[in-house]
Design a protein around this motif. Structure first.
Motif, PDB file in Angstrom:
ATOM      1  N   ASP A 164      49.184  35.618  36.195  1.00  0.00           N
ATOM      2  CA  ASP A 164      47.958  35.970  35.180  1.00  0.00           C
ATOM      3  C   ASP A 164      47.738  37.189  34.961  1.00  0.00           C
ATOM      4  O   ASP A 164      46.778  37.602  34.076  1.00  0.00           O
ATOM      5  CB  ASP A 164      47.620  35.047  34.383  1.00  0.00           C
ATOM      6  CG  ASP A 164      48.888  33.704  33.829  1.00  0.00           C
ATOM      7  OD1 ASP A 164      49.517  34.262  33.311  1.00  0.00           O
ATOM      8  OD2 ASP A 164      48.336  32.590  33.529  1.00  0.00           O
ATOM      9  N   GLY A 165      47.010  37.057  36.917  1.00  0.00           N
ATOM     10  CA  GLY A 165      46.066  38.324  36.588  1.00  0.00           C
ATOM     11  C   GLY A 165      45.125  37.734  37.843  1.00  0.00           C
ATOM     12  O   GLY A 165      45.790  36.923  38.785  1.00  0.00           O
ATOM     13  N   PRO A 166      44.045  38.385  38.371  1.00  0.00           N
ATOM     14  CA  PRO A 166      43.285  38.655  39.268  1.00  0.00           C
ATOM     15  C   PRO A 166      43.236  36.579  40.132  1.00  0.00           C
ATOM     16  O   PRO A 166      42.640  36.251  38.623  1.00  0.00           O
ATOM     17  CB  PRO A 166      42.388  38.940  40.031  1.00  0.00           C
ATOM     18  CG  PRO A 166      42.183  39.409  38.739  1.00  0.00           C
ATOM     19  CD  PRO A 166      43.574  39.252  37.682  1.00  0.00           C
ATOM     20  N   ALA A 167      42.337  35.468  39.929  1.00  0.00           N
ATOM     21  CA  ALA A 167      41.586  34.860  41.128  1.00  0.00           C
ATOM     22  C   ALA A 167      40.954  34.988  40.187  1.00  0.00           C
ATOM     23  O   ALA A 167      39.608  34.608  38.788  1.00  0.00           O
ATOM     24  CB  ALA A 167      41.413  34.725  42.369  1.00  0.00           C
ATOM     25  N   PHE A 168      39.680  36.517  40.666  1.00  0.00           N
ATOM     26  CA  PHE A 168      38.671  36.644  39.026  1.00  0.00           C
ATOM     27  C   PHE A 168      38.587  37.323  39.879  1.00  0.00           C
ATOM     28  O   PHE A 168      38.889  38.693  40.691  1.00  0.00           O
ATOM     29  CB  PHE A 168      37.603  35.686  39.803  1.00  0.00           C
ATOM     30  CG  PHE A 168      36.881  36.046  41.440  1.00  0.00           C
ATOM     31  CD1 PHE A 168      35.582  36.907  41.258  1.00  0.00           C
ATOM     32  CD2 PHE A 168      37.052  35.417  42.647  1.00  0.00           C
ATOM     33  CE1 PHE A 168      34.672  37.376  42.610  1.00  0.00           C
ATOM     34  CE2 PHE A 168      36.691  35.780  43.586  1.00  0.00           C
ATOM     35  CZ  PHE A 168      35.431  36.336  43.176  1.00  0.00           C
ATOM     36  N   GLN A 169      37.951  38.568  38.864  1.00  0.00           N
ATOM     37  CA  GLN A 169      37.761  39.765  38.801  1.00  0.00           C
ATOM     38  C   GLN A 169      35.646  39.941  37.813  1.00  0.00           C
ATOM     39  O   GLN A 169      35.267  39.577  37.482  1.00  0.00           O
ATOM     40  CB  GLN A 169      38.450  40.705  38.319  1.00  0.00           C
ATOM     41  CG  GLN A 169      37.441  42.148  37.609  1.00  0.00           C
ATOM     42  CD  GLN A 169      39.175  42.895  37.048  1.00  0.00           C
ATOM     43  OE1 GLN A 169      40.169  42.839  37.371  1.00  0.00           O
ATOM     44  NE2 GLN A 169      38.871  44.276  36.064  1.00  0.00           N
ATOM     45  N   LEU A 170      34.759  40.699  38.338  1.00  0.00           N
ATOM     46  CA  LEU A 170      34.197  40.828  38.386  1.00  0.00           C
ATOM     47  C   LEU A 170      33.031  42.360  37.653  1.00  0.00           C
ATOM     48  O   LEU A 170      33.972  43.141  38.179  1.00  0.00           O
ATOM     49  CB  LEU A 170      33.025  40.660  39.107  1.00  0.00           C
ATOM     50  CG  LEU A 170      31.173  39.937  38.642  1.00  0.00           C
ATOM     51  CD1 LEU A 170      31.295  38.732  37.467  1.00  0.00           C
ATOM     52  CD2 LEU A 170      30.840  39.590  40.096  1.00  0.00           C
ATOM     53  N   ASP A 171      32.139  42.452  36.372  1.00  0.00           N
ATOM     54  CA  ASP A 171      32.218  44.233  36.045  1.00  0.00           C
ATOM     55  C   ASP A 171      31.472  45.318  36.542  1.00  0.00           C
ATOM     56  O   ASP A 171      30.435  44.166  37.300  1.00  0.00           O
ATOM     57  CB  ASP A 171      32.289  44.109  34.468  1.00  0.00           C
ATOM     58  CG  ASP A 171      31.128  43.309  34.044  1.00  0.00           C
ATOM     59  OD1 ASP A 171      29.528  42.975  35.877  1.00  0.00           O
ATOM     60  OD2 ASP A 171      29.588  43.379  33.322  1.00  0.00           O
ATOM     61  N   SER A 172      31.243  46.154  36.538  1.00  0.00           N
ATOM     62  CA  SER A 172      30.021  46.526  36.969  1.00  0.00           C
ATOM     63  C   SER A 172      28.997  46.649  37.127  1.00  0.00           C
ATOM     64  O   SER A 172      27.982  46.964  37.356  1.00  0.00           O
ATOM     65  CB  SER A 172      30.202  48.356  36.284  1.00  0.00           C
ATOM     66  OG  SER A 172      30.168  48.421  35.196  1.00  0.00           O
ATOM     67  N   GLU A 173      28.277  45.462  35.710  1.00  0.00           N
ATOM     68  CA  GLU A 173      26.626  45.381  36.153  1.00  0.00           C
ATOM     69  C   GLU A 173      27.304  43.577  36.124  1.00  0.00           C
ATOM     70  O   GLU A 173      25.729  43.097  36.559  1.00  0.00           O
ATOM     71  CB  GLU A 173      26.873  44.806  34.332  1.00  0.00           C
ATOM     72  CG  GLU A 173      27.130  46.808  33.397  1.00  0.00           C
ATOM     73  CD  GLU A 173      26.495  46.765  32.192  1.00  0.00           C
ATOM     74  OE1 GLU A 173      26.169  45.086  31.469  1.00  0.00           O
ATOM     75  OE2 GLU A 173      26.146  47.684  31.504  1.00  0.00           O
ATOM     76  N   LEU A 174      27.854  42.905  37.504  1.00  0.00           N
ATOM     77  CA  LEU A 174      28.147  41.649  37.840  1.00  0.00           C
ATOM     78  C   LEU A 174      27.840  40.772  36.865  1.00  0.00           C
ATOM     79  O   LEU A 174      26.526  40.471  37.363  1.00  0.00           O
ATOM     80  CB  LEU A 174      26.973  41.956  38.634  1.00  0.00           C
ATOM     81  CG  LEU A 174      27.327  43.304  40.153  1.00  0.00           C
ATOM     82  CD1 LEU A 174      26.187  43.240  41.080  1.00  0.00           C
ATOM     83  CD2 LEU A 174      28.669  43.043  40.552  1.00  0.00           C
TER      84      LEU A 174
END
Length: 568
Positions: free
Chosen positions: A525-535
């Protein structure tokens, strides 16, 4: 006839009551005598439980009054420092050696122990404080530990929840200690001492006696004094072993322990015909005599002799070295020669020995000591290879990571767990914080900048969500803009609500760093986790890389706090 039986029935409770009252009176007298002394102090620094001590030490008043009478011959008030110092070729002035072998009264134990080992006027507090600063890198000492190095001492199985309220390290100690005499402060002291000794003496690979040595020392000495005593014993043992002298206190590795056990049986069998018969009997019925030697020596006889006798033998050991336990082990079997030779089964021997020795009388105790010193033990020849196959519990390595800055997301125990999961070659490094959203703000660009100074270092990244979930990643490569997958030894972990690790063994799609986000893992389904540019916002999926479930319930999360460490 019926009245006669009734009369006899009425007499038994009276006799039993008299016996109970006599026993209670004796116990009460022991308590009064013990608490009337001042050798153990009354403040919060005491490291053992006085109630447990006096419960274990039967007939305390009678025994101590006898010992104090014997020691009236000693001029302790004018004892000069160094008068008890051991010298090559002799242990002590014969007067002191004689008195110590008779047993040291509790009121004099501290003075005698410290002077035997040259520590009477040493600034032990400064010595120990310096050691603590070095080992814990001048950081606050953790209040609790996940692990405790026990140098090969075997932990008993946990059959109940008696110690469920304790920390993991305290629980482990209680499960392996043969005598429960320390209080909570004492258990904390044991843990600190074991960690300091492990970090300072890597040559001390295996010594299961050490835990019980520390416990008995803490009855009489402070934590700092005990540290200095162990330091002396380690250094002195290395010298004595190099000179092939049986006055050493501590073995350094497992092979040495095996050789010692084998050498004991062979040497004593040659010196004593009676012991040789016992040895032949044990072999004839396939009794594991090495296991018996192991258990009796590791426990310092605490599982085989009354507590009071063990304390007296322990002070003799501090004075004269390991050969004291050789002598006591020999004497114990020698006094039970007839019982052992009459045993037809290996299953009953240890039980016979333990039952007889635990109930030893004062008279038999004196016979035991007398028998022990009939054995002449000169320097034994070294045995390079043990001829028996002996299996011992290996001293599993323990690692104590010390963060440069205290984490607000993980406890010291959780850091220990993380270090258990790491590749072995990374475990000697410590975590150094380089980024925290509370201190550095919420900017991925700023995070990349902070990480750019440590591109050659492994990384630890930890996230706490607004729902109080805690998870993160260990990566052998630092966070950076890549636009391709990098990394080889990476794993995802969770601590709240569950403690779990997920290794990346299914593909090499680990860290992907982009300008607007970074992620770990891929597939399904996608990555284990992903974080945006603003954290501040992230997503999590079931990934093929780590075979992990989504790290949050709905697959989305908001960041409450984020910390990043590099390893050095």
């Amino acid at each position: 006839m019926g009245q006669m039986f009734q009369c006899c029935d009425n007499r038994q409770p009276i006799q039993q009551s008299i016996l109970q009252e006599a026993r209670l009176y004796r116990i009460n007298q022991d308590y009064v005598h013990f608490f009337g002394q001042d050798w153990f102090g009354r403040d919060e620094k005491i490291l053992f439980d006085p109630d447990k001590f006096i419960y274990l030490y039967q007939d305390y008043k009678t025994d101590q009054m006898y010992l104090e009478k014997v020691w009236l011959k000693a001029d302790l008030a004018n004892l000069r420092h160094g008068e008890l110092v051991r010298t090559k070729g002799s242990v002590l002035n014969k007067k002191w050696q004689y008195l110590i072998r008779r047993g040291v009264p509790s009121v004099h134990a501290k003075t005698i122990i410290l002077d035997i080992l040259k520590l009477t006027y040493l600034d032990w507090d400064l010595e120990y404080l310096s050691a603590l600063k070095v080992v814990f890198k001048n950081k606050p000492i953790p209040k609790t530990f996940k692990h405790v190095p026990v140098f090969g001492c075997q932990t008993k199985e946990d059959d109940d929840d008696e110690f469920i309220y304790m920390s993991d390290s305290q629980k482990k100690l209680q499960l392996l200690l043969q005598v429960q005499v320390l209080n909570s402060n004492g258990l904390e002291a044991v843990t600190r001492l074991l960690w300091v000794i492990k970090q300072q003496h890597y040559q001390l690979e295996y010594n299961p006696m050490l835990v019980h040595i520390i416990v008995l020392c803490l009855i009489y000495l402070t934590e700092a004094q005990t540290y200095c005593l162990i330091q002396f014993m380690i250094k002195d043992s290395q010298v004595q072993q190099n000179e092939n002298d049986l006055r050493w206190h501590l073995i350094m590795n497992e092979q040495q322990f095996k050789n010692t056990a084998y050498t004991f049986y062979e040497t004593v069998s040659q010196k004593s015909k009676s012991f040789a018969k016992i040895y032949d009997k044990l072999k004839a019925i396939n009794f594991d005599y090495f296991e018996l030697f192991q258990e009796m020596s590791i426990s310092l006889m605490l599982t085989f002799l009354p507590f009071s006798v063990c304390l007296k033998i322990f002070v003799m050991y501090l004075n004269e070295g390991i050969k004291i336990y050789f002598r006591i082990f020999y004497a114990s079997l020698r006094l039970l020669k007839s019982e052992i030779l009459n045993c037809s089964s290996a299953f009953t021997i240890k039980q016979v020995i333990r039952n007889k020795m635990l109930n030893i009388s004062i008279t038999d105790h004196q016979k035991l000591i007398k028998q022990a010193f009939k054995l002449r033990l000169n320097n034994a020849k070294k045995t390079e290879n043990a001829k028996a196959s002996i299996t011992y519990v290996k001293n599993m390595p323990c690692y104590l990571p010390i963060p440069s800055t205290e984490s607000s997301l993980l406890t010291s125990e959780e850091f220990e767990i993380l270090w258990d999961w790491m590749p072995s070659y990374q475990k000697l490094q410590d975590p150094n914080m380089i980024f925290s959203t509370r201190a550095d703000g919420c900017s991925l660009r700023h995070l990349y900048h902070k990480c750019s100074s440590h591109l050659d270092s492994p990384m630890l990244l930890i996230i706490e969500t607004t729902e109080h979930q805690v998870f993160g990643v260990f990566s052998d490569v630092m966070l950076q803009i890549t636009n391709v997958y990098i990394g080889s030894e990476v794993f995802i972990f969770t601590f709240k609500p569950n403690q779990k690790k997920y290794f990346g063994e299914h593909n090499r799609d680990h860290l992907y760093g982009a300008t607007e986000y970074f992620s770990f893992g891929s597939g399904r389904d996608g990555p284990a986790f992903q974080l945006d540019s603003e954290l501040t916002k992230g997503i999590t999926h079931e990934s093929y890389t780590y075979q992990n479930p989504p790290l949050t319930i709905d697959g989305k999360f908001k960041v409450s706090h984020l910390e990043v460490f590099y390893l050095n």
